[in-house]
Design an enzyme around this catalytic site. Structure first.
Site, mmCIF file in Angstrom:
data_model
loop_
_atom_site.group_PDB
_atom_site.id
_atom_site.type_symbol
_atom_site.label_atom_id
_atom_site.label_comp_id
_atom_site.label_asym_id
_atom_site.label_seq_id
_atom_site.Cartn_x
_atom_site.Cartn_y
_atom_site.Cartn_z
ATOM 1 N N ASP A 108 -1.326 1.962 5.441
ATOM 2 C CA ASP A 108 -0.709 1.712 4.213
ATOM 3 C C ASP A 108 0.008 2.896 4.058
ATOM 4 O OD1 ASP A 108 -0.440 0.645 1.590
ATOM 5 O OD2 ASP A 108 -2.305 1.533 0.736
ATOM 6 N N ARG A 128 -4.327 -7.251 -9.040
ATOM 7 C CA ARG A 128 -5.312 -6.045 -8.867
ATOM 8 C C ARG A 128 -5.331 -5.618 -10.603
ATOM 9 N NH1 ARG A 128 -3.401 -1.589 -5.787
ATOM 10 N NH2 ARG A 128 -4.841 -2.347 -4.158
ATOM 11 N N LYS A 133 -1.135 -6.586 -0.256
ATOM 12 C CA LYS A 133 -0.814 -6.203 1.261
ATOM 13 C C LYS A 133 -1.938 -5.728 2.100
ATOM 14 C CE LYS A 133 2.041 -2.578 -0.549
ATOM 15 N NZ LYS A 133 1.910 -3.160 -1.913
ATOM 16 N N THR A 134 -2.700 -4.979 1.528
ATOM 17 C CA THR A 134 -4.023 -4.594 2.201
ATOM 18 C C THR A 134 -4.979 -5.855 2.350
ATOM 19 O OG1 THR A 134 -4.127 -2.406 1.234
ATOM 20 C CG2 THR A 134 -6.197 -3.100 2.250
#
Length: 347
Positions: free
Chosen positions: A111, A219, A66-67
Site C-alpha cells: 500500500d 469506506r 484498493k486493498t
C-alpha cells in the site's frame, strides 16, 4: 483530520469492523463493472495456464477498495495474501525477508507504493521482472553479489498519488487501473449490503440519504452506517429510519452533500475573509490552521469534484453553488475575478 467521519483514509479507532464488511469475491464487489469484468478474464486465464497473475497497479483516492480488491485477487487465484505498506519497508532487508518467504503465485500487496525508499524500489525491479533478487554479502573488497531465485508471484501496488510513482516502477506492472468515486446507485447498494451484514434494518429514505452524503466512497458509507446503527440503538428501537439518519448526521455535523464542519469552514473562510477568492493555498492553509498538503490532498478534491471550489491560476475561488449550499447571499465578488479566471481552471 483523524476525527473526520467523512475522511476516506482508514481510521483504526473507527474502522475495526471494516474487514468483516469487505467482499471476498469479484462477484460481490459492487461498482466498477468494466474493471471487474477485465480482472475476471485475467484471473481465469492465469489459472488455466497455472501461472501467477501479472503484477497489478491500483490507483485512486483513499477508501475506494484498493486493498479489498487486492485481497479478492488472492482469493480468486486460490493463493495466500500478504500485505504491507511502503513506509514499513525501511531497509532492503525488510523486503528480502518477505520475498524469500513468499509462496508460489501468492499475492503480495504494498500500500502507498509511491513512498518506497529508492534502494527498496530498485531491489523490487529484478524481483518483478526476473523473479530473483540481488543481495550483497560481506563488506569492503570482499563483498560480493549473489542472486536469490524467487517463485513466481503477483505484486499488487496501490497508491493515492500516481504522479509520485517513478516511471521505471510503474512500467513494470502489467495491469494498471484506476478506481474512481462511486455512483450514487452503487453507494446505495453498498449501504444496503453493509446494513444486511450488520443486521440493521434500514428504510429506503435512509438508504438514499446515506448514499447521498457518503462522498462516493464505500469506506465512508460503511462508517456512516455503523454510526447510524449506534444512534438507532440508543435513540430508537434499533431500526435506522430517515429521521434517525437526519438526526445522526446532524450530530456528526455532516450535511446532505457529505460536507462536514471542516469542509464548510474552508468554503466559509474563502467567502468571508477573502471575498470569495482567489486566495493562495498557503494563505488559506494558514487561515484554517491546516498543512498545505492536507488541504490540497484531503479537503479540496471533494469540494472541487462537487463544484463548490475551483483552482484557478491565481488561487482558490468558491463557486455560486457554494454560496447556495451555505445559505449565503451571492455577491458580485463571488464569481472568479475576471473572465480569464474562469478559463484558467487547473485540472
Amino acid at each position: 483530520m483523524a476525527s473526520r467521519d467523512v475522511a476516506g483514509a482508514y481510521l483504526p479507532d473507527r474502522d475495526q469492523e471494516e474487514g468483516a464488511l469487505r467482499p471476498q469475491r469479484l462477484r460481490d464487489f459492487i461498482g466498477h463493472d468494466r474493471l471487474r469484468e477485465n480482472l475476471s478474464v485475467f484471473v481465469a486465464a492465469a489459472r488455466q495456464r497455472a501461472e501467477s497473475l501479472d503484477h497489478v497497479f491500483l490507483s485512486g483516492p483513499p477508501g475506494l477498495g484498493k486493498t479489498t480488491l487486492a485481497a479478492i485477487l488472492a482469493n480468486e487465484m486460490g493463493v495466500e495474501f500478504q500485505a504491507t505498506s511502503a513506509p514499513a519497508l525501511e531497509k532492503t532487508g525488510d523486503l528480502v525477508a518477505i520475498l524469500t518467504n513468499i509462496g508460489e503465485r501468492n499475492v503480495f500487496f504494498i500500500d502507498e507504493i509511491h513512498r518506497l525508499r529508492p534502494p527498496v524500489e530498485e531491489l523490487l525491479y529484478t524481483a518483478m521482472e526476473d523473479n530473483e533478487i540481488d543481495v550483497v554479502v560481506g563488506q569492503g573488497p570482499g563483498a560480493r553479489s549473489i542472486k536469490i531465485p524467487l517463485p513466481p508471484f503477483t505484486l499488487v501496488g496501490a497508491t493515492t498519488k500516481t504522479g509520485l510513482v517513478s516511471g521505471p516502477l510503474h512500467s513494470r506492472f502489467g495491469i494498471t487501473t484506476r478506481l474512481d468515486y462511486y455512483e450514487p446507485r452503487e453507494i446505495a447498494a453498498i449501504v444496503r449490503r453493509t446494513a444486511g451484514i450488520l443486521q440493521a434494518e434500514l428504510d429506503g429514505g435512509a438508504v438514499r440519504l446515506l448514499a447521498q452524503c457518503s462522498r462516493g466512497t464505500p469506506r465512508v458509507a460503511n462508517r456512516l452506517v455503523r454510526r447510524m446503527r449506534d444512534f438507532a440503538q440508543i435513540w430508537a428501537d434499533g431500526a435506522i429510519s430517515l429521521d434517525i439518519v437526519e438526526r445522526g448526521l446532524g450530530a456528526l455535523e455532516v450535511d446532505a452533500s457529505g460536507l462536514d464542519k471542516l469542509d464548510r469552514e474552508i468554503l466559509n473562510t474563502i467567502i468571508t475573509r477573502y471575498d470569495g477568492g482567489p486566495v493562495g493555498s498557503e494563505t488559506l492553509a494558514i487561515t484554517v490552521s491546516e498543512a498545505v498538503d492536507t488541504l490540497e490532498d484531503v479537503y479540496e478534491p471533494y469540494l472541487i469534484q462537487r463544484g463548490f471550489l475551483q483552482r484557478t491560476a491565481r488561487g482558490r475561488v468558491v463557486t455560486p453553488l457554494a454560496y447556495q449550499h451555505l445559505g449565503l447571499p451571492l455577491t458580485g465578488a463571488s464569481s472568479p475575478k475576471g473572465a480569464d479566471a474562469d478559463q484558467q481552471v487547473l485540472f
